[in-house]
Design an enzyme around this catalytic site. Structure first.
Site, PDB file in Angstrom:
ATOM      1  N   CYS A  42     -33.109   4.154 -32.670  1.00 21.06           N
ATOM      2  CA  CYS A  42     -32.763   2.678 -32.896  1.00 21.06           C
ATOM      3  C   CYS A  42     -33.421   2.638 -34.363  1.00 21.06           C
ATOM      4  CB  CYS A  42     -33.657   2.077 -31.787  1.00 21.06           C
ATOM      5  SG  CYS A  42     -33.944   0.212 -32.106  1.00 21.06           S
ATOM      6  N   CYS A  65     -35.777  -0.484 -34.803  1.00 15.15           N
ATOM      7  CA  CYS A  65     -37.108  -0.640 -34.117  1.00 15.15           C
ATOM      8  C   CYS A  65     -37.410   0.478 -33.216  1.00 15.15           C
ATOM      9  CB  CYS A  65     -37.131  -1.935 -33.560  1.00 15.15           C
ATOM     10  SG  CYS A  65     -38.902  -2.304 -32.857  1.00 15.15           S
ATOM     11  N   SER A  66     -37.077   0.261 -31.784  1.00 14.58           N
ATOM     12  CA  SER A  66     -37.493   1.076 -30.629  1.00 14.58           C
ATOM     13  C   SER A  66     -36.789   1.045 -29.672  1.00 14.58           C
ATOM     14  CB  SER A  66     -38.972   1.021 -30.724  1.00 14.58           C
ATOM     15  OG  SER A  66     -39.322  -0.372 -30.382  1.00 14.58           O
ATOM     16  N   CYS A  67     -35.705   0.158 -29.624  1.00 12.38           N
ATOM     17  CA  CYS A  67     -34.881  -0.119 -28.521  1.00 12.38           C
ATOM     18  C   CYS A  67     -34.532   1.232 -27.708  1.00 12.38           C
ATOM     19  CB  CYS A  67     -33.546  -0.709 -28.759  1.00 12.38           C
ATOM     20  SG  CYS A  67     -33.914  -2.439 -29.280  1.00 12.38           S
TER      21      CYS A  67
END
Lengths: 104, 199
Positions: free
Chosen positions: B103, B106-108
C-alpha cells in the site's frame, strides 16, 4: 493530492525494518490508539477517507520523523478538533492532570 | 503547539490517554469498547484465517476458481468479512508469475484474513521501494525470484485489498486442509515469502 505520504517509487528511504517474532503492538499506547481510532470509526465519527485525509495533512517533516501510530495520534487529534468533539484546551488540561498523577 | 517552546514535549502515551479518557467521560466511547476491539485483533483475526482460505483453494478446484473470480464472496463463505475486507482480490502465484502486495499511500491490508500488518509493511522503505525495484526488496526477505519469473506488484487502496494465493509446496499430495494450512505463512500471502516446505 501529492504530498509526503505518496512515496511509491522514491529512492533513499533506507533499509527495511524487519523484526523476528514481532508483537502486534510494541507499546501499550499503540494498542490504546488503535482501539480508540477503530471504535470512533465504528461509532460513525468519521469514515476511512476522512481519517486518511487527517493524516495526510501532517506537515511533511513531522510525518517523516513520526512512527506509524504517532501519525494516528496526530490524525485522530486533528479529526476530533475539527469535528468539535474535543478542544485543544481540554486535551492540554487533561495532559497536565495526567502528568501530575504520574509524578512528573 | 504554540507553547511547545516553553514546555517539555508531551510523551505520546499521555496524549493518547488524555484523548481516551476524555472521549470515555463524554460518552463518545462506550465503556469497554476499546478493549473489546483490541481483543478481536489480538486474538481472532490473523494469518491463520488467510491460511484456511489458501488451503481450501489448494484442495478444492471449484473453490479456487471462485476465489480467483470473486475473492470477496469466496472468502466470506468461510466466515471472513468486514472492516477492511469489503472488496477482496486474490492473485495467484504460478511458476511464471510472482505477486507481491503493498500500500504505497499508507497501510491498507486485508484485516479479516491477515489481521494487522507487520510494521515493515507500513513503513516508508517498503512502500517506496517495492514498486520501484521489487526483486531487490524481495531479496531482503531472502526471496530470490528467478529472472524468467514475472513479478507483479499490487498497490492496495482503501477500497480494494489483495491476498496472494501462494504455490502449494511439493510433496503434499493427499494432505488435509488443516495440515496444508499449517504450511501457509503470513508473508507468503503478502508475496514477500513462500510457504513452509513439507516436512
Amino acid at each position: 493530492m501529492n504530498s509526503i505520504h505518496d512515496i511509491g517509487g522514491m529512492d533513499g528511504v533506507g533499509p527495511l525494518p524487519l523484526e523476528e517474532n514481532e508483537p502486534i503492538f510494541h507499546e501499550e499506547w499503540e494498542r490504546r490508539m488503535f482501539g480508540v481510532k477503530v471504535a470512533l470509526a465504528i461509532e460513525g465519527v468519521y469514515n476511512i477517507d476522512e481519517t486518511r485525509w487527517a493524516m495526510e495533512r501532517i506537515p511533511a517533516l513531522r510525518w517523516l520523523q513520526s512512527s506509524y501510530y504517532e501519525q494516528w495520534v496526530d490524525g485522530v487529534t486533528r479529526s476530533l478538533l475539527e469535528k468539535d468533539i474535543l478542544t485543544q484546551e481540554e486535551i492540554d488540561a487533561r495532559i497536565d492532570i495526567l502528568r501530575k498523577q504520574g509524578g512528573e | 503547539m504554540s507553547h511547545s517552546h516553553t514546555k517539555p514535549p508531551v510523551p505520546v502515551a499521555l496524549r493518547v490517554k488524555a484523548i481516551e479518557t476524555l472521549l470515555t467521560e463524554k460518552g463518545v466511547l462506550g465503556a469497554g469498547v476499546v478493549d473489546a476491539i483490541v481483543d478481536v485483533f489480538e486474538h481472532e483475526l490473523g494469518p491463520k484465517n488467510g491460511a484456511k482460505v489458501v488451503a481450501k483453494a489448494w484442495t478444492d478446484p471449484e473453490y479456487r476458481s471462485w476465489l480467483l473470480k470473486d475473492g470477496t464472496a469466496a472468502i466470506e463463505s468461510l466466515g471472513f468479512s468486514g472492516f477492511q475486507g469489503e472488496y477482496m482480490v486474490v492473485v495467484e502465484n504460478t511458476p511464471e508469475v510472482h505477486n507481491v502486495v503493498v500500500c504505497t499511500l499508507c497501510s491498507c491490508y486485508p484485516w479479516p484474513v491477515l489481521g494487522l500488518p507487520p510494521n515493515w509493511y507500513k513503513t516508508a522503505p517498503y512502500r517506496s521501494r517495492v514498486v520501484l525495484n521489487p526483486r531487490s526488496v524481495l531479496a531482503e526477505f531472502d526471496l530470490q525470484i528467478p529472472d524468467d519469473v514475472e513479478v507483479r506488484v499490487w498497490d492496495s487502496t482503501s477500497d480494494v485489498r489483495y491476498l496472494v494465493l501462494p504455490e502449494r509446496p511439493a510433496g503434499t499430495d493427499g494432505w488435509s486442509e488443516d495440515e496444508l494450512a499449517a504450511l501457509v505463512t503470513r508473508d507468503s500471502m503478502i508475496g514477500t515469502g513462500i510457504c513452509r516446505l513439507a516436512a
